[in-house]
Design an enzyme around this catalytic site. Structure first.
Site, PDB file in Angstrom:
ATOM      1  N   HIS A   1      41.136  28.914 -53.120  1.00  0.00           N
ATOM      2  CA  HIS A   1      42.378  29.244 -52.427  1.00  0.00           C
ATOM      3  C   HIS A   1      43.597  28.727 -53.191  1.00  0.00           C
ATOM      4  CE1 HIS A   1      39.761  30.045 -48.872  1.00  0.00           C
ATOM      5  NE2 HIS A   1      40.572  31.077 -48.871  1.00  0.00           N
TER       6      HIS A   1
ATOM      7  N   ARG B   1      47.469  37.886 -42.686  1.00  0.00           N
ATOM      8  CA  ARG B   1      46.452  36.932 -42.229  1.00  0.00           C
ATOM      9  C   ARG B   1      47.043  36.058 -41.125  1.00  0.00           C
ATOM     10  NH1 ARG B   1      45.528  36.689 -48.230  1.00  0.00           N
ATOM     11  NH2 ARG B   1      43.282  36.833 -48.642  1.00  0.00           N
TER      12      ARG B   1
ATOM     13  N   ARG C   1      45.727  41.332 -39.230  1.00  0.00           N
ATOM     14  CA  ARG C   1      44.322  40.940 -39.099  1.00  0.00           C
ATOM     15  C   ARG C   1      44.200  39.892 -37.999  1.00  0.00           C
ATOM     16  NH1 ARG C   1      40.998  38.536 -44.113  1.00  0.00           N
ATOM     17  NH2 ARG C   1      42.019  36.602 -43.491  1.00  0.00           N
TER      18      ARG C   1
ATOM     19  N   GLU D   1      33.220  42.543 -45.399  1.00  0.00           N
ATOM     20  CA  GLU D   1      33.077  41.353 -46.245  1.00  0.00           C
ATOM     21  C   GLU D   1      31.746  40.651 -46.011  1.00  0.00           C
ATOM     22  OE1 GLU D   1      36.426  38.790 -45.395  1.00  0.00           O
ATOM     23  OE2 GLU D   1      36.325  39.198 -43.260  1.00  0.00           O
TER      24      GLU D   1
ATOM     25  N   ASN E   1      36.718  38.913 -51.726  1.00  0.00           N
ATOM     26  CA  ASN E   1      36.593  37.460 -51.916  1.00  0.00           C
ATOM     27  C   ASN E   1      35.348  36.959 -51.201  1.00  0.00           C
ATOM     28  OD1 ASN E   1      39.126  37.775 -52.987  1.00  0.00           O
ATOM     29  ND2 ASN E   1      40.208  36.931 -51.224  1.00  0.00           N
ATOM     30  N   ASP E   2      35.208  37.379 -49.954  1.00  0.00           N
ATOM     31  CA  ASP E   2      34.040  36.934 -49.184  1.00  0.00           C
ATOM     32  C   ASP E   2      32.812  37.770 -49.485  1.00  0.00           C
ATOM     33  OD1 ASP E   2      34.672  34.635 -47.649  1.00  0.00           O
ATOM     34  OD2 ASP E   2      36.092  35.860 -46.531  1.00  0.00           O
TER      35      ASP E   2
ATOM     36  N   ARG F   1      32.946  30.622 -53.379  1.00  0.00           N
ATOM     37  CA  ARG F   1      33.982  31.080 -54.296  1.00  0.00           C
ATOM     38  C   ARG F   1      34.789  29.941 -54.899  1.00  0.00           C
ATOM     39  NH1 ARG F   1      37.408  34.173 -49.589  1.00  0.00           N
ATOM     40  NH2 ARG F   1      39.368  33.089 -49.806  1.00  0.00           N
TER      41      ARG F   1
ATOM     42  N   CYS G   1      41.355  44.510 -50.168  1.00  0.00           N
ATOM     43  CA  CYS G   1      42.415  43.493 -50.118  1.00  0.00           C
ATOM     44  C   CYS G   1      41.970  42.141 -50.656  1.00  0.00           C
ATOM     45  CB  CYS G   1      42.959  43.357 -48.696  1.00  0.00           C
ATOM     46  SG  CYS G   1      41.694  43.000 -47.471  1.00  0.00           S
TER      47      CYS G   1
END
Ligand code: PEP
Ligand code: MG
Length: 582
Positions: free
Chosen positions: A194, A301, A337, A437, A460-461, A471, A508
């Protein structure tokens, strides 16, 4: 004397500045025994951390209300009692006073000692109390760490400095950038963490995995951080500085060239239109999305709102934030989201009931929202109210199976009915989509599409779950690679399923805004990219050089590749055929 330290570029760019070192938190690594004259100070540190933990629990209790309070208060009470447990406290004091242990070590020792006692118990209820002890002690350790990092922060917040640290938390990075930080050299960490994502979105050069940095660099050394080449130069020479100035000139010229693309349409070289959306949370992101000509917001988010408040924001607070977003985008579509807190983050928002052994596989995203219908309904009401001010779509995170989407739809329907009774204006329609995801969601995407109006692929996930690789773990970079064929096959499958069902599919994850992946995603059939707004012009620029038809023709070869190295080689070959170098 000039020294060169290699690292991995996590956020590109260069920076020249004075080094500011932050050694890893001494409480967790410093096992040296205390000197006699340090004991009182250390006891003081411990008791300050205990007080902070007590206060946190007290505040948590005050923030909860209704059904949630009834569910959680029992746990809070149990934890508060433990924090005042005379035996626990005496044990800690003795470890410091008699054993000469530092507070962090004493807490860990006490935790291990009590774990053994609880594990030996026959009664399963009493055995389960071990978890409470773990959580309480972890809370105190975390308070202790924050005490130190606050002290460290004072050191590391001056203009013209480059931070040299083991790792850096995203919140610390945001704070330091506000104070004029120029770049980050981290001795561990990964390019997909992150913090790395944040560094890229802030345009802050960052190297990770610079193993020898903390041992080699000293405070106030002049260093040249070169995240173009992936190295740090300590005591750069005149030649290094000349290269840095040349890079600065080039970067400025490139910036001016890209700025002209802000109002240009997004098309491939052969004229295929592509839509570019922004991943936006802050008002700065929203302004930038508009300035860069985004087609809308592809990912907002909402957890940021919850974490910022360190608690549960009210319906009105959420409504105001969502409405500002909708108004800020001036009629362009925005995708909100719903809450995506993992168990680790949920604690800060006061939603975690107990620690989970494996939070990434635990009650996270929509699973958490459905477990707290009252909290979720507050968010749903706020979204419904905000959706009257412009086109809104709702995106549900961490969907695994269709029944989750069905449950969310039902909650929206019920909230709509309640609001109707309250004579509140409501939007006519509100498309509901699913993040893809979780591997099961990707593999069973056709079933999901029966209930979703659109999809957003969260690479990402998805990568972390497909590859079973965290990650943020720098030891797994050879595995956590978005070019892995298994991941590409899933992405291509989801995009194709969306097209057949005539429903939009966007992507995304971080690779959506990384120009190194633009051609690959186009080849896999993607027509909607969502990214941090700072990347929009770069991706638009790259797309204009790519031939859609050539790339699509080669998609089967990419998907059939056996290794990520093969994919990389194929892409390099394709670059020549599908790219216009002019
Ligand atoms: C993703 O998983 O790709 C995603 C966009 O969501 P987040 O990074 O918020 O988990
Ligand atoms: Mg995700």
């Amino acid at each position: 004397m000039r020294e060169l330290l290699p690292g991995t570029a996590a956020s590109r760019g260069m920076a020249l500045g004075r080094a500011r070192l932050v050694q890893p938190s001494r409480y967790l690594v410093d096992t040296r025994p205390l000197a006699e004259d340090e004991i009182e100070g250390e006891l003081d540190n411990l008791h300050r951390a205990l007080d902070t933990a007590r206060l946190e629990l007290h505040e948590l209790r005050g923030r909860l209300h209704g059904a949630l309070a009834r569910e959680v208060n029992e746990f809070i009470d149990a934890h508060s009692l433990l924090l005042d447990d005379k035996e626990l406290l005496r044990g800690l004091d003795d470890l410091i006073r008699i054993g000469h242990y530092r507070a962090g070590v004493a807490l860990k020792k006490q935790r291990d000692r009590l774990a053994k006692v609880f594990e030996a118990m026959d009664d399963p209820y009493l055995r389960s109390r071990r978890e409470d002890v773990d959580q309480v002690i972890n809370r105190v350790i975390s308070a202790l760490q924050r005490q130190t990092s606050r002290e460290e922060r004072k050191l590391a917040a001056r203009v013209g400095e480059i931070l040299v640290a083991d790792t850096i938390a995203p919140a610390d990075m945001a704070h330091l950038v506000g104070n004029g930080l120029l770049g980050v050299v981290a001795s561990s960490g990964s390019a997909y963490s992150h913090s790395a994502i944040l560094a890229r979105s802030l345009d802050l050069p960052m190297l990770v995995g610079a193993r020898d940095a903390l041992a080699t660099i000293h405070d106030d050394d002049l260093i040249l951080l070169d995240a173009e080449r992936g190295e740090t130069i300590v005591h750069p020479t005149a030649q290094d500085l000349a290269r840095y100035r040349a890079w600065q000139r080039e970067a400025a010229a490139e910036g001016r060239r890209l700025a002209k693309l802000a109002n240009a349409p997004t098309r491939t070289r052969d004229g295929v239109p592509v839509r570019l959306f922004a991943n936006a949370e802050t008002s700065t992101d929203i302004a930038l999305a508009r300035a860069r000509g985004a087609d809308g917001v592809g990912l907002y988010r909402t957890e940021f709102l919850f974490l910022k408040h360190k608690g549960l924001p009210s319906e009105d607070e959420q409504f105001n934030a969502y409405r500002d977003l909708v108004l800020g985008m001036g009629g362009l579509p925005v995708t909100i989201r719903t809450l995506d807190l993992g168990a680790d983050k949920a604690d800060a928002a006061g939603l975690a009931l107990r620690g989970e052994d494996n939070p990434a596989l635990g009650v996270r995203g929509v699973r958490l929202s459905l477990r707290y219908p009252a909290v979720f309904t507050t968010q749903i009401r706020a979204i419904l109210r905000a959706a009257c001010y412009g086109p809104v779509r709702v995106l549900v995170p961490m969907v695994t199976q269709p029944d989750e989407l069905i449950a969310v739809r039902t909650l929206f329907k019920l909230a709509r009915e309640d609001l109707q009774h309250e004579n509140v204006d409501l939007p006519e329609k509100l498309p509901l989509g699913a993040m893809v995801e979780v591997p099961a969601a990707a593999l069973n995407v056709r079933a999901l599409l029966e209930h979703a109006d659109f999809l957003a692929i969260g690479t990402n996930d998805l990568a972390q779950y497909v590859l079973a690789a965290d990650r943020g773990n720098d030891g797994l970079e050879n595995i956590y690679n978005p070019l892995q064929p298994a991941l590409l096959r899933l992405i291509a499958y989801v995009i194709a399923a969306g097209r057949r069902a005539n429903k939009p599919v966007s992507l995304c994850g971080e690779i959506g805004g990384d120009v190194n992946f633009t051609a690959l995603l186009l080849a896999l059939g993607l027509c909607e990219y969502s990214m941090h707004p700072s990347q929009i012009l770069h991706v638009r620029d790259r797309l204009a050089t790519l031939d859609h038809a050539t790339l699509r023709r080669h998609a089967p070869r990419l998907i059939r590749a056996h290794t990520h190295e093969d994919v990389e080689a194929l892409l390099a070959q394709l670059a020549e055929q599908a790219t216009d170098p002019s």
